[in-house]
Write an enzyme that holds these catalytic residues in place. Structure first.
Site, mmCIF file in Angstrom:
data_model
loop_
_atom_site.group_PDB
_atom_site.id
_atom_site.type_symbol
_atom_site.label_atom_id
_atom_site.label_comp_id
_atom_site.label_asym_id
_atom_site.label_seq_id
_atom_site.Cartn_x
_atom_site.Cartn_y
_atom_site.Cartn_z
ATOM 1 N N HIS A 23 -16.352 47.116 24.786
ATOM 2 C CA HIS A 23 -17.726 46.909 25.253
ATOM 3 C C HIS A 23 -18.018 45.468 25.670
ATOM 4 C CE1 HIS A 23 -18.483 45.754 21.038
ATOM 5 N NE2 HIS A 23 -18.346 47.002 20.646
ATOM 6 N N HIS A 77 -19.820 52.207 8.644
ATOM 7 C CA HIS A 77 -20.468 51.880 9.921
ATOM 8 C C HIS A 77 -20.198 53.034 10.875
ATOM 9 C CE1 HIS A 77 -21.701 49.843 13.480
ATOM 10 N NE2 HIS A 77 -20.583 49.229 13.773
ATOM 11 N N GLU A 79 -20.449 53.310 14.211
ATOM 12 C CA GLU A 79 -20.010 53.090 15.586
ATOM 13 C C GLU A 79 -18.702 53.850 15.821
ATOM 14 O OE1 GLU A 79 -19.586 49.309 18.694
ATOM 15 O OE2 GLU A 79 -19.820 48.956 16.547
ATOM 16 N N ASP A 81 -15.803 53.399 17.097
ATOM 17 C CA ASP A 81 -14.463 52.899 16.785
ATOM 18 C C ASP A 81 -14.152 53.051 15.300
ATOM 19 O OD1 ASP A 81 -16.512 50.857 16.669
ATOM 20 O OD2 ASP A 81 -14.959 49.422 16.164
ATOM 21 N N HIS A 143 -22.769 44.360 12.053
ATOM 22 C CA HIS A 143 -23.655 43.951 13.146
ATOM 23 C C HIS A 143 -24.580 45.096 13.617
ATOM 24 C CE1 HIS A 143 -21.055 45.760 16.523
ATOM 25 N NE2 HIS A 143 -20.476 46.118 15.412
ATOM 26 N N ASP A 162 -16.718 45.470 9.637
ATOM 27 C CA ASP A 162 -16.534 44.566 10.773
ATOM 28 C C ASP A 162 -16.406 43.103 10.369
ATOM 29 O OD1 ASP A 162 -16.292 46.035 13.153
ATOM 30 O OD2 ASP A 162 -18.413 46.517 13.152
ATOM 31 N N TYR A 191 -13.591 36.830 17.372
ATOM 32 C CA TYR A 191 -14.273 38.054 16.948
ATOM 33 C C TYR A 191 -15.682 37.721 16.452
ATOM 34 C CZ TYR A 191 -14.716 42.602 14.576
ATOM 35 O OH TYR A 191 -15.139 43.840 14.168
ATOM 36 N N HIS A 222 -10.681 45.922 11.606
ATOM 37 C CA HIS A 222 -9.803 45.565 12.722
ATOM 38 C C HIS A 222 -8.925 44.389 12.310
ATOM 39 C CE1 HIS A 222 -12.259 48.034 15.428
ATOM 40 N NE2 HIS A 222 -13.318 47.405 14.968
#
Length: 393
Positions: A23, A77, A79, A81, A143, A162, A191, A222
């Site tokens: 993104h 989270h 999201e 991913d 985030h 994250d 990051y 990640h």
């Protein structure tokens, strides 16, 4: 295949060697989607992966247990991913989903959760799974509103979601396996600058909460797992969130016929000759996330653009929008410069962007060049760079 972290706790994630965009973030080194499996009286999967990594995720889990034996899935989270495979895993195993109220809301907006069984947790809540106890701490807006972290009390492992991640694909899994650890810190910095920076004011409280825990491993969603450098990454997060600046200038520009480029390099030479660390980037040829990594701790921000159709050059407009969204620290010393033909507009547009970010704008007559900067003009740009080095923010 799974990688053992401690007895009964495994990395079962997937490495995405080919991904090059996240993104707007150019992931030139790829990335990983770190899922973790805790094997106990009740088996827990912590986060999943993007949907197209489902087979790799199943391979990792299956190397340890039958995926049908998963009892809980922790969603730190929602999201995609992190959650992209959750619907398939719930359907396969019937696992209960542990998340917070916002996480549940976000999952319901992305999946058909009619048959899912949710367990809603808040900060301080604990769930016993046999020999182990999982503790949850909400970290909203780090985030997304739904973010939380999970702490395995007995094994002293923090599943940090994250926070503390890096977008990098690697065959190593732990910080101590990497010879060039400073490169990993730079990946972590990039990051931070491109994902967590807008919420920097929330970082110190989160770090203080983490420092209150006894931690052997930090397992992010990640990149590499932190083991040997836990204290260092915590300290760097505090520093990056503080807005502390180095004596460094970032000059980002684009140029149609080379005039704005000449100005950029002349100003940069003046700054450099006065002892300022200078980074110069052509916006069209540099990932925006690379520039933002350097802006994170820079004292001076200089943006250059030719005027095109009464506006900034399109790549510069894109970068300004990207930078505004990430909200670097207030008070940076900012300079707009550029070349033009019959009417100058670009520098005024750039300055408006600086003003939105509460930067300290410095102006000079030499920063707007009509057509081609001659030798005398280049000297003025150089002298401006030297004088700029004396300004304090």
């Amino acid at each position: 295949m799974a990688v053992k972290i401690k007895d009964g706790i495994y990395w079962v994630g997937s490495v995405d060697w080919e991904v090059r965009e996240f993104h707007g973030y150019e992931t030139s080194k790829g990335s990983s989607y770190n899922s973790y499996l805790i094997v106990d009286e009740e088996n827990v999967l912590i986060d999943s992966a993007k949907h197209y990594m489902f087979e790799e995720l199943m391979e990792g889990i299956s190397s340890v247990i039958d995926p049908m034996d998963i009892d809980y899935i922790v969603v730190n989270h929602a999201e995609k991913d992190h959650s992209g495979c959750i619907d398939k895993i719930v359907k396969l195993s019937g696992a209960k989903v542990i998340t917070n109220e916002k996480g549940k809301e976000h999952l319901e907006l992305q999946f058909n959760t009619e048959d899912w069984e949710f367990i809603i947790v808040d900060t301080g809540d604990e769930i016993n799974i046999g020999k182990r106890t999982l503790k949850f701490i909400k970290t909203p807006m780090l985030h997304w509103p739904d973010n939380m972290i999970t702490y395995c009390i007995e094994d002293k492992i923090l599943f940090s979601n994250d926070a503390f991640g890096q977008h990098v694909a690697t065959s190593e899994r732990f910080d101590y396996e990497v010879e060039t650890i400073e490169e990993i810190f730079e990946d972590a910095k990039e990051y931070f600058a491109n994902i967590l920076l807008p919420y920097k004011m929330l970082i110190p409280n989160a770090i203080n909460a983490v420092k209150g825990l006894d931690i052997d491993y930090i397992c992010p969603s990640h990149g590499l797992i932190w083991k040997e450098k836990i204290e260092e990454i915590l300290n760097r997060y505090m520093k990056w969130s503080s807005g502390e600046c180095k004596n460094k200038a970032v000059i980002a520009y684009d140029s149609m016929y080379g005039s704005t480029k000449k100005m950029a390099h002349a100003i940069g030479s003046g700054l450099s000759d006065e002892g300022v660390e200078v980074k110069i980037y052509n916006i069209s040829g540099t990932p925006m996330n690379t520039i933002m990594k350097e802006i994170l701790d820079a004292k001076y921000i200089l943006i250059g653009s030719p005027t095109l159709n009464s506006n900034v050059y399109p790549p510069v407009a894109m970068f300004l929008a990207y930078m505004e969204g990430l909200k670097p620290a207030d008070g940076k010393i900012a300079v707009a410069f550029g070349s033009y033909g019959w009417m100058e507009m670009a520098t005024e547009i750039i300055k408006k962007s600086f003003e939105k970010l509460n930067f300290k704008v410095v102006d000079d007559e030499c920063l707007k060049c009509r057509f081609v900067p001659k030798e005398e003009y280049i000297k003025k740009c150089y002298e401006f760079g030297k004088k700029l080095s004396e300004i304090e923010n």
